[in-house]
Design a protein around this motif. Structure first.
Motif, PDB file in Angstrom:
ATOM      1  N   ASN A 523       0.797  -1.046   0.035  1.00  0.00           N
ATOM      2  CA  ASN A 523      -0.064   0.137   0.083  1.00  0.00           C
ATOM      3  C   ASN A 523       0.787   1.390   0.105  1.00  0.00           C
ATOM      4  OD1 ASN A 523      -2.513   1.303  -0.010  1.00  0.00           O
ATOM      5  ND2 ASN A 523      -2.282   1.345   2.502  1.00  0.00           N
ATOM      6  N   GLN A 524       1.982   1.208   0.826  1.00  0.00           N
ATOM      7  CA  GLN A 524       2.817   2.376   0.811  1.00  0.00           C
ATOM      8  C   GLN A 524       3.629   2.585  -0.254  1.00  0.00           C
ATOM      9  OE1 GLN A 524       0.936   3.675   2.980  1.00  0.00           O
ATOM     10  NE2 GLN A 524       2.267   4.254   4.681  1.00  0.00           N
ATOM     11  N   LEU A 525       3.981   1.461  -0.860  1.00  0.00           N
ATOM     12  CA  LEU A 525       4.657   1.453  -2.278  1.00  0.00           C
ATOM     13  C   LEU A 525       4.063   2.083  -2.899  1.00  0.00           C
ATOM     14  CD1 LEU A 525       7.361   0.711  -3.938  1.00  0.00           C
ATOM     15  CD2 LEU A 525       6.101  -1.502  -3.953  1.00  0.00           C
ATOM     16  N   LEU A 526       2.882   1.715  -3.265  1.00  0.00           N
ATOM     17  CA  LEU A 526       2.003   2.334  -4.368  1.00  0.00           C
ATOM     18  C   LEU A 526       1.891   3.770  -4.265  1.00  0.00           C
ATOM     19  CD1 LEU A 526      -0.009   1.572  -6.633  1.00  0.00           C
ATOM     20  CD2 LEU A 526      -1.673   1.162  -5.077  1.00  0.00           C
ATOM     21  N   GLY A 527       1.845   4.315  -2.928  1.00  0.00           N
ATOM     22  CA  GLY A 527       1.695   5.724  -2.743  1.00  0.00           C
ATOM     23  C   GLY A 527       2.979   6.460  -3.158  1.00  0.00           C
ATOM     24  N   GLY A 528       4.224   5.742  -3.124  1.00  0.00           N
ATOM     25  CA  GLY A 528       5.553   6.186  -3.546  1.00  0.00           C
ATOM     26  C   GLY A 528       5.465   6.357  -4.822  1.00  0.00           C
ATOM     27  N   LEU A 529       4.962   5.342  -5.697  1.00  0.00           N
ATOM     28  CA  LEU A 529       5.103   5.289  -7.096  1.00  0.00           C
ATOM     29  C   LEU A 529       3.928   6.352  -7.621  1.00  0.00           C
ATOM     30  CD1 LEU A 529       4.980   1.515  -7.582  1.00  0.00           C
ATOM     31  CD2 LEU A 529       6.971   3.224  -7.871  1.00  0.00           C
ATOM     32  N   ALA A 530       2.976   6.631  -7.008  1.00  0.00           N
ATOM     33  CA  ALA A 530       2.016   7.590  -7.401  1.00  0.00           C
ATOM     34  C   ALA A 530       2.599   8.997  -7.045  1.00  0.00           C
ATOM     35  CB  ALA A 530       0.634   7.532  -6.369  1.00  0.00           C
ATOM     36  N   PHE A 531       3.197   9.062  -6.119  1.00  0.00           N
ATOM     37  CA  PHE A 531       4.036  10.660  -5.882  1.00  0.00           C
ATOM     38  C   PHE A 531       4.984  10.602  -6.882  1.00  0.00           C
ATOM     39  CE2 PHE A 531       3.410  11.105  -1.086  1.00  0.00           C
ATOM     40  CZ  PHE A 531       3.115  12.350  -1.057  1.00  0.00           C
ATOM     41  N   LEU A 532       5.711   9.575  -7.489  1.00  0.00           N
ATOM     42  CA  LEU A 532       6.733   9.465  -8.534  1.00  0.00           C
ATOM     43  C   LEU A 532       5.961  10.191  -9.651  1.00  0.00           C
ATOM     44  CD1 LEU A 532       9.717   8.886  -9.097  1.00  0.00           C
ATOM     45  CD2 LEU A 532       8.870   6.698  -9.953  1.00  0.00           C
ATOM     46  N   PRO A 544       6.615  23.882  -9.009  1.00  0.00           N
ATOM     47  CA  PRO A 544       7.360  23.637  -7.902  1.00  0.00           C
ATOM     48  C   PRO A 544       7.227  22.185  -7.349  1.00  0.00           C
ATOM     49  CG  PRO A 544       6.320  25.770  -7.435  1.00  0.00           C
ATOM     50  CD  PRO A 544       5.790  24.927  -8.549  1.00  0.00           C
ATOM     51  N   THR A 545       8.476  21.551  -7.198  1.00  0.00           N
ATOM     52  CA  THR A 545       8.276  20.012  -6.760  1.00  0.00           C
ATOM     53  C   THR A 545       8.999  19.821  -5.445  1.00  0.00           C
ATOM     54  OG1 THR A 545      10.086  19.587  -8.183  1.00  0.00           O
ATOM     55  CG2 THR A 545       7.767  19.342  -9.102  1.00  0.00           C
ATOM     56  N   TRP A 546       9.567  20.595  -4.802  1.00  0.00           N
ATOM     57  CA  TRP A 546      10.457  20.734  -3.718  1.00  0.00           C
ATOM     58  C   TRP A 546       9.734  19.941  -2.489  1.00  0.00           C
ATOM     59  CZ3 TRP A 546       8.364  22.906   0.645  1.00  0.00           C
ATOM     60  CH2 TRP A 546       7.783  24.093   0.546  1.00  0.00           C
ATOM     61  N   PHE A 547       8.384  20.253  -2.306  1.00  0.00           N
ATOM     62  CA  PHE A 547       7.349  19.782  -1.244  1.00  0.00           C
ATOM     63  C   PHE A 547       6.959  18.353  -1.380  1.00  0.00           C
ATOM     64  CE2 PHE A 547       4.470  21.517  -4.322  1.00  0.00           C
ATOM     65  CZ  PHE A 547       3.527  20.586  -4.300  1.00  0.00           C
ATOM     66  N   THR A 552       8.424  11.463  -1.727  1.00  0.00           N
ATOM     67  CA  THR A 552       8.619  10.480  -2.450  1.00  0.00           C
ATOM     68  C   THR A 552       9.393   9.569  -2.132  1.00  0.00           C
ATOM     69  OG1 THR A 552       7.732  12.125  -4.290  1.00  0.00           O
ATOM     70  CG2 THR A 552       8.869  10.114  -5.185  1.00  0.00           C
ATOM     71  N   PHE A 553      10.807   9.915  -1.974  1.00  0.00           N
ATOM     72  CA  PHE A 553      11.986   9.304  -1.469  1.00  0.00           C
ATOM     73  C   PHE A 553      11.501   8.396  -0.232  1.00  0.00           C
ATOM     74  CE2 PHE A 553      15.780   8.414   0.903  1.00  0.00           C
ATOM     75  CZ  PHE A 553      16.508   7.822   0.110  1.00  0.00           C
ATOM     76  N   PHE A 554      10.850   8.934   0.847  1.00  0.00           N
ATOM     77  CA  PHE A 554      10.698   8.522   1.691  1.00  0.00           C
ATOM     78  C   PHE A 554       9.460   6.986   1.648  1.00  0.00           C
ATOM     79  CE2 PHE A 554       7.766   7.931   5.781  1.00  0.00           C
ATOM     80  CZ  PHE A 554       8.752   7.647   6.885  1.00  0.00           C
TER      81      PHE A 554
END
Length: 626
Positions: A523-532, A544-547, A552-554
């Motif tokens: 579930n959390q991995l899916l969140g990281g990929l969506a952030f990507l 801006p993408t800093w926030f 995404t990395f986390f």
């Protein structure tokens, strides 16, 4: 008073976050506009794309994302201490979870309501689209399999929840017809439906209804899974306004009203104490440690990374990107409603998770009947419920901790113990059911998109423009993309996975529940990929993408760490081989997901080097005419 201060403080923090950080994201970053034509209007088809008031979409969205996740996750994570769990819920939901949901919703609306997986192919590469869709298919299959089992287990624990959940279906169909077809004001049918649902809870444990519920609760687990997946198939293929949307809406009214009652009970218990015991109202106190020091005695796994995958829903959940981009983006009739639905729903779920934490660490202390029949209060109640990690991680144990603690809050209002526990049992079952039917519809979209990828591949050698014409025709008319075929395929695979025994001779369904440890990590991995995907889209739009870079990395690193630990280290600790016959499903799915993730990240890194901050093709909605 500490418990009350935490609850009110969390509510204030969320209100401030919505009106500051959420507002900044909507106005300054995404620049939401009332002049943009929403996909629901541009592509209205009466089935999936249906312009809808934001209050109704909020109800659908909130109940879809808030399944049992924000209940069972925090109810277990408090074993590391209530303070780490609370901090992760508060700051995770504000700066990671709500940004994730809001971003996925906006990006989907700006791309004609496409899913995040489909958008990945546009902003990164066509191969990434396929990889993302495969990960989505794995994640949603686990959701369908596990939540089918979860609801069946909840019905067995709380038989009185069956009738209220069943009665929501005809109520939803009636409301959907009158609101969508007749244009009836939603207020009157909403009030009537809410009253009927509470009456069904009140009478659900009495007379012939009690016998009816007991009979259904005695059904075998897999019988219930079959019935639930059959219902999910129907809800998935019907136009969204007939069943899914109104059912989620009226369900949200019941759930939010129950939350209000819990908060009122918490206030009364905090000021004057809980329900009287021998004529005395016990004080509401936190009976759990702020940070657990007896890690070895409690047999706790490492707090890092497991706290952050144990509490997924409630802080951040990858499943939410599927709801945002799969259904909600196709229903919002105005772009500016996205903040209320995307950011606001996640903060509401975060507040629910805060209440779950308080119910388990404070409400539980107001009274608990132990397994031997002894009535315990205070720290003794906490120790009885949370003796070790192994005894507390079972689904029944986690649900019981929340239901007991929250019903104690309700009893402080003078509500009877029987009705209070029945209401909270319905609360848990209803949340799980709304997630199940939404997940089935989302899986249908994913299967259709995977079938579309196969059609694209089969005709890739045709010259243009013949190829585009053939592919478009095949996508629209092929049996591979037929909604009935795709939905039945999704349900059958989920049923098969849910029905697996853990090992020869063990009961059907035990194998499916072995996947529970992977659920949070995937579930959390899916969140990281969506952030990507959101990160790439925003970069190409020169935003801006800093926030979102750090989240995404986390969210990409932590889940892999947790999955590798589950596959290897956890097996060693339990004296099992990592390829033990009882773990083959967990290991195979875990490895497959990790390989797909590494492949997708590698593709993304190569695309990042190649890409320039240039505009995407014109897929955004056109401005409405003046």
């Amino acid at each position: 008073m500490t418990t009350l201060a935490i609850a009110l403080g969390a509510l204030i923090i969320y209100l401030i976050a919505y009106n500051t950080y959420g507002k900044w994201l909507g106005q300054k970053i995404f620049k939401l506009s009332t002049q943009s034509v929403a996909p629901s209007i541009e592509l209205e088809d009466g089935n999936d794309y249906v312009p809808t008031k934001k209050g109704i979409v909020f109800g659908h969205h909130f109940t879809s994302i808030a399944g049992t996740g924000p209940i069972v996750g925090p109810a277990l994570a408090v074993m590391w201490g209530w303070l780490p769990a609370l901090l992760w819920v508060l700051f995770g939901s504000i700066f990671i979870g709500a940004v994730h949901d809001f971003g996925a919703l906006v990006v989907s609306m700006r791309n004609k309501g496409k899913t995040v997986g489909d958008i990945a192919g546009d902003v990164i590469s066509p191969r990434v689209r396929l990889l993302f869709l495969l990960i989505l298919a794995i994640a949603l299959t686990i959701v369908l399999a596990i939540f089918g089992l979860v609801i069946a287990v909840v019905f067995r624990i709380f038989p009185q929840s069956i009738t209220p959940c069943l009665i929501q279906i005809p109520l939803a169909i009636i409301i959907g017809f009158f609101v969508h077809r007749r244009g009836l004001n939603i207020l009157i049918p909403s009030v009537i439906a809410l009253v009927l649902m509470y009456l069904s809870v009140f009478f659900g444990n009495a007379g012939w209804l009690a016998s009816f519920n007991a009979t259904l609760a005695a059904w075998p687990i897999m019988t219930w899974v079959t019935v639930l997946l059959a219902y999910s198939y129907i809800a998935s293929v019907l136009p969204v306004w007939i069943l899914l949307q109104p059912r989620d809406y009226i369900n949200s009214l019941q759930l939010i009203s129950a939350l209000v009652l819990v908060v009122l009970g918490l206030i009364i218990a905090g000021l004057w104490g809980g329900a009287p015991i021998d004529g005395t109202r016990p004080p509401l106190e936190i009976v759990a440690p702020a940070v657990e020091e007896n890690v070895t005695a409690k047999q706790l796994p490492l707090i890092f990374p497991f706290l952050f995958v144990t509490i997924a829903c409630g802080a951040v959940s990858g499943f939410h990107c599927l709801v945002s981009s799969g259904t909600s983006s196709k229903q919002l009739r105005c772009e500016t409603d996205a903040r209320f639905v995307g950011y606001g729903s996640m903060l509401t779920e975060g507040f629910l998770a805060v209440l779950v934490i308080l119910a388990c660490v404070a409400g539980l202390g107001l009274g608990l009947t132990a397994k031997d029949g002894t009535f315990l209060t205070g720290a003794a109640a906490w120790d009885a419920q949370y003796s070790t990690w192994a005894s507390s991680k079972g689904l029944a144990a986690k649900i019981n901790a929340f239901v007991t603690g929250s019903s104690n809050f309700l009893q402080a209002l003078g509500i009877s113990a029987t009705f209070a526990k029945a209401l909270m049992g319905v609360f848990v079952a209803s949340f799980a059911a709304t997630t199940l039917d939404s997940a089935c519809r989302l899986q249908r979209y994913v299967v259709q998109e995977l079938a579309g990828c196969w059609i694209d591949l089969r005709h890739s050698k045709l010259p243009e423009p013949e190829r585009s014409t053939v592919v478009a025709e095949k996508r629209n008319n092929s049996w591979l993309t037929n909604k009935h075929v795709c939905t039945i395929a999704a349900c059958l695979v989920a049923w098969w996975m849910a029905s697996l025994p853990a090992a020869p001779g063990k009961a059907a369904g035990t194998g499916g529940m072995i996947l529970w440890p992977l659920f949070g990590a995937i579930n959390q991995l899916l969140g990281g990929l969506a952030f990507l995907v959101v990160l790439f889209w925003m970069r190409k739009k020169k935003m801006p993408t800093w926030f979102i870079a750090l989240p995404t990395f986390f969210m990409l690193v932590l889940p892999v760490w947790a999955m590798l630990y589950q596959i290897f280290i956890a097996a060693i600790g339990s004296n099992q081989s990592w390829i033990d016959q009882e773990r083959w499903l967990l290991v195979s799915i875990g490895f497959s997901t990790i390989i797909l993730e590494f492949w997708m990240i590698a593709e993304a890194l190569m695309a990042w080097k190649r890409s320039k901050a240039t505009e995407l093709p014109p897929t955004e909605p056109e401005l409405a005419p003046n």
